[in-house]
Scaffold this motif. Structure first.
Motif, PDB file in Angstrom:
ATOM      1  N   ASP A  99      -2.033   8.261 -13.619  1.00 54.97           N
ATOM      2  CA  ASP A  99      -2.752   9.002 -14.659  1.00 54.97           C
ATOM      3  C   ASP A  99      -3.911   8.621 -13.875  1.00 54.97           C
ATOM      4  O   ASP A  99      -4.575   7.425 -12.959  1.00 54.97           O
ATOM      5  N   ALA A 100      -5.240   8.798 -14.361  1.00 54.85           N
ATOM      6  CA  ALA A 100      -6.769   8.814 -13.180  1.00 54.85           C
ATOM      7  C   ALA A 100      -7.186   7.593 -13.142  1.00 54.85           C
ATOM      8  O   ALA A 100      -7.289   7.197 -11.626  1.00 54.85           O
ATOM      9  N   GLN A 101      -7.236   6.584 -14.410  1.00 51.79           N
ATOM     10  CA  GLN A 101      -7.528   5.325 -13.675  1.00 51.79           C
ATOM     11  C   GLN A 101      -6.339   4.871 -12.264  1.00 51.79           C
ATOM     12  O   GLN A 101      -7.287   3.609 -11.896  1.00 51.79           O
ATOM     13  N   THR A 102      -5.930   4.498 -12.584  1.00 45.79           N
ATOM     14  CA  THR A 102      -3.910   4.130 -12.188  1.00 45.79           C
ATOM     15  C   THR A 102      -4.628   4.481  -9.919  1.00 45.79           C
ATOM     16  O   THR A 102      -4.335   4.458  -9.502  1.00 45.79           O
ATOM     17  N   ARG A 103      -4.722   6.422 -10.502  1.00 46.67           N
ATOM     18  CA  ARG A 103      -5.153   7.235  -8.841  1.00 46.67           C
ATOM     19  C   ARG A 103      -5.892   5.834  -8.618  1.00 46.67           C
ATOM     20  O   ARG A 103      -6.030   6.071  -7.412  1.00 46.67           O
ATOM     21  N   ASN A 104      -7.553   6.238  -9.180  1.00 48.23           N
ATOM     22  CA  ASN A 104      -8.728   5.784  -8.614  1.00 48.23           C
ATOM     23  C   ASN A 104      -8.473   3.732  -7.928  1.00 48.23           C
ATOM     24  O   ASN A 104      -9.015   4.199  -6.617  1.00 48.23           O
ATOM     25  N   LYS A 105      -7.786   3.674  -8.692  1.00 48.16           N
ATOM     26  CA  LYS A 105      -7.655   2.010  -8.822  1.00 48.16           C
ATOM     27  C   LYS A 105      -6.562   2.466  -6.608  1.00 48.16           C
ATOM     28  O   LYS A 105      -6.973   1.026  -5.886  1.00 48.16           O
ATOM     29  N   MET A 106      -5.456   3.097  -6.827  1.00 51.79           N
ATOM     30  CA  MET A 106      -4.574   3.422  -6.185  1.00 51.79           C
ATOM     31  C   MET A 106      -5.101   3.858  -4.873  1.00 51.79           C
ATOM     32  O   MET A 106      -4.468   3.686  -3.945  1.00 51.79           O
ATOM     33  N   GLN A 107      -6.388   4.240  -4.751  1.00 56.15           N
ATOM     34  CA  GLN A 107      -7.092   4.924  -3.449  1.00 56.15           C
ATOM     35  C   GLN A 107      -7.607   4.127  -2.909  1.00 56.15           C
ATOM     36  O   GLN A 107      -7.815   4.028  -1.896  1.00 56.15           O
ATOM     37  N   SER A 108      -8.271   3.239  -3.583  1.00 58.24           N
ATOM     38  CA  SER A 108      -9.089   1.951  -2.843  1.00 58.24           C
ATOM     39  C   SER A 108      -8.161   0.586  -2.164  1.00 58.24           C
ATOM     40  O   SER A 108      -8.405   0.111  -1.359  1.00 58.24           O
ATOM     41  N   GLU A 109      -6.976   0.820  -3.232  1.00 60.28           N
ATOM     42  CA  GLU A 109      -5.386  -0.242  -2.594  1.00 60.28           C
ATOM     43  C   GLU A 109      -5.745   0.387  -0.664  1.00 60.28           C
ATOM     44  O   GLU A 109      -5.465  -0.120   0.211  1.00 60.28           O
ATOM     45  N   LEU A 110      -4.931   1.674  -1.356  1.00 54.50           N
ATOM     46  CA  LEU A 110      -4.520   2.184  -0.125  1.00 54.50           C
ATOM     47  C   LEU A 110      -5.819   2.050   1.665  1.00 54.50           C
ATOM     48  O   LEU A 110      -5.191   1.880   2.102  1.00 54.50           O
ATOM     49  N   LEU A 111      -7.321   2.685   0.604  1.00 58.85           N
ATOM     50  CA  LEU A 111      -8.092   2.032   1.851  1.00 58.85           C
ATOM     51  C   LEU A 111      -7.969   0.518   2.672  1.00 58.85           C
ATOM     52  O   LEU A 111      -8.505   0.506   3.188  1.00 58.85           O
ATOM     53  N   ASP A 112      -8.184  -0.086   1.664  1.00 52.89           N
ATOM     54  CA  ASP A 112      -7.673  -1.937   1.774  1.00 52.89           C
ATOM     55  C   ASP A 112      -6.655  -1.564   2.847  1.00 52.89           C
ATOM     56  O   ASP A 112      -6.767  -2.456   4.017  1.00 52.89           O
ATOM     57  N   ILE A 113      -5.109  -1.118   2.980  1.00 46.22           N
ATOM     58  CA  ILE A 113      -4.245  -1.090   3.159  1.00 46.22           C
ATOM     59  C   ILE A 113      -4.504  -0.191   4.868  1.00 46.22           C
ATOM     60  O   ILE A 113      -4.065  -1.189   5.720  1.00 46.22           O
ATOM     61  N   TRP A 114      -5.611   0.644   4.072  1.00 40.09           N
ATOM     62  CA  TRP A 114      -6.173   1.405   6.057  1.00 40.09           C
ATOM     63  C   TRP A 114      -5.847   1.052   6.995  1.00 40.09           C
ATOM     64  O   TRP A 114      -5.966   0.379   8.215  1.00 40.09           O
ATOM     65  N   GLY A 115      -7.256  -0.013   6.456  1.00 41.97           N
ATOM     66  CA  GLY A 115      -8.076  -0.851   7.137  1.00 41.97           C
ATOM     67  C   GLY A 115      -7.269  -2.100   7.294  1.00 41.97           C
ATOM     68  O   GLY A 115      -7.909  -2.718   8.973  1.00 41.97           O
ATOM     69  N   ARG A 116      -6.328  -2.026   7.018  1.00 46.42           N
ATOM     70  CA  ARG A 116      -5.513  -4.280   7.532  1.00 46.42           C
ATOM     71  C   ARG A 116      -4.770  -3.479   8.284  1.00 46.42           C
ATOM     72  O   ARG A 116      -3.762  -4.093   9.282  1.00 46.42           O
TER      73      ARG A 116
END
Length: 255
Positions: A167-184
């Motif tokens: 869903d849209a809300q979870t998708r936006n949250k996962m995008q931010s989490e993915l950027l955090d994972i990618w950065g680390r």
């Protein structure tokens, strides 16, 4: 490491009726270490086919893919892939799902669980390692899939519409989490999406592909500083520019 050289990739299929279909019509692209690159374009333009070729899950008709100078000719531990479907083993708990790759590589039980716990922690699921996939939400299951891919320590992570079913809300949250994972994790990520908004939010560069046979229409560099504000004028302007490129390609294909 994780630089990629895609050189003149083509892919041709033969249909059941004997007719040939050209899915990809000569794609070349250089991708730097630690870069986040998204692929967008009309349905059927070959985005997923290209990703599968890079993963070694499909064979190009011609051309080559090099990861860190090594040619990809089949599945490789250098390359991890996350699909839209979570592809988790329902009979394994989260810890054992993430430990599966290291187990197949012959690592000891102590070492593979150590690695699994490291990546479960990275995706923020420490308290769920004994849970089973059916007990988790869609977003949590996708985080497990990302952890499982990372546990093999690939140089390159490929993601094919990984948030498309959320869903849209979870998708936006996962995008931010993915950027955090990618950065680390410092991995190179190639990301296929139908959402231009998602591509602008995530990417260093956006590759716009043409209708079949898929070719690179344009490569758009995203210079908006992170974290990105979806309501900012520069975000909206870039989204419109990329959408315009896709729509222009669709019009030309229908003329």
């Amino acid at each position: 490491m994780g630089n990629v050289e895609i050189s003149e990739i083509t892919r041709q299929f033969t249909r059941d009726d004997g007719l040939s279909v050209q899915a990809i019509g000569g794609v070349s692209l250089s991708i730097a270490d630690d870069e986040f690159v998204s692929f967008v374009g009309p349905s059927g333009c070959g985005k997923t086919t290209l990703l599968r070729i890079i993963a070694g899950l499909d064979q190009a008709t011609s051309g080559s893919v090099l990861v860190d100078g090594n040619q990809i000719s089949g599945p490789s531990p250098r390359v991890g892939m996350v699909f839209q479907e979570y592809s988790l083993f329902p009979w394994r708990n989260i810890l054992d799902n993430v430990a599966f790759g290291p187990e197949m590589r012959g690592l000891s039980k102590v070492k593979r669980y150590e690695l699994a716990r490291k990546y479960i922690s990275l995706v923020g699921l420490n308290q769920f390692e004994k849970s089973y996939p059916y007990e988790l939400s869609g977003g949590m299951r996708q985080r497990v899939a990302i952890a499982r891919a990372l546990a093999n320590d690939p140089d390159l992570l490929l993601m094919d519409e990984p948030f498309g079913a959320l869903d849209a809300q979870t998708r936006n949250k996962m995008q931010s989490e993915l950027l955090d994972i990618w950065g680390r994790s410092k991995k190179t990520i190639l990301f296929v999406t139908h959402s231009v908004d998602e591509a602008v939010f995530l990417s260093d560069r956006i590759v716009v592909m043409s209708p079949r046979p898929g070719k690179i229409r344009s490569v758009v560099k995203v210079t908006i500083p992170r974290p990105r504000d979806r309501t900012a004028p520069e975000f909206g302007n870039l989204r419109r520019d990329v959408l315009g490129l896709i729509e222009e390609q669709s019009r030309q294909a229908n003329d």
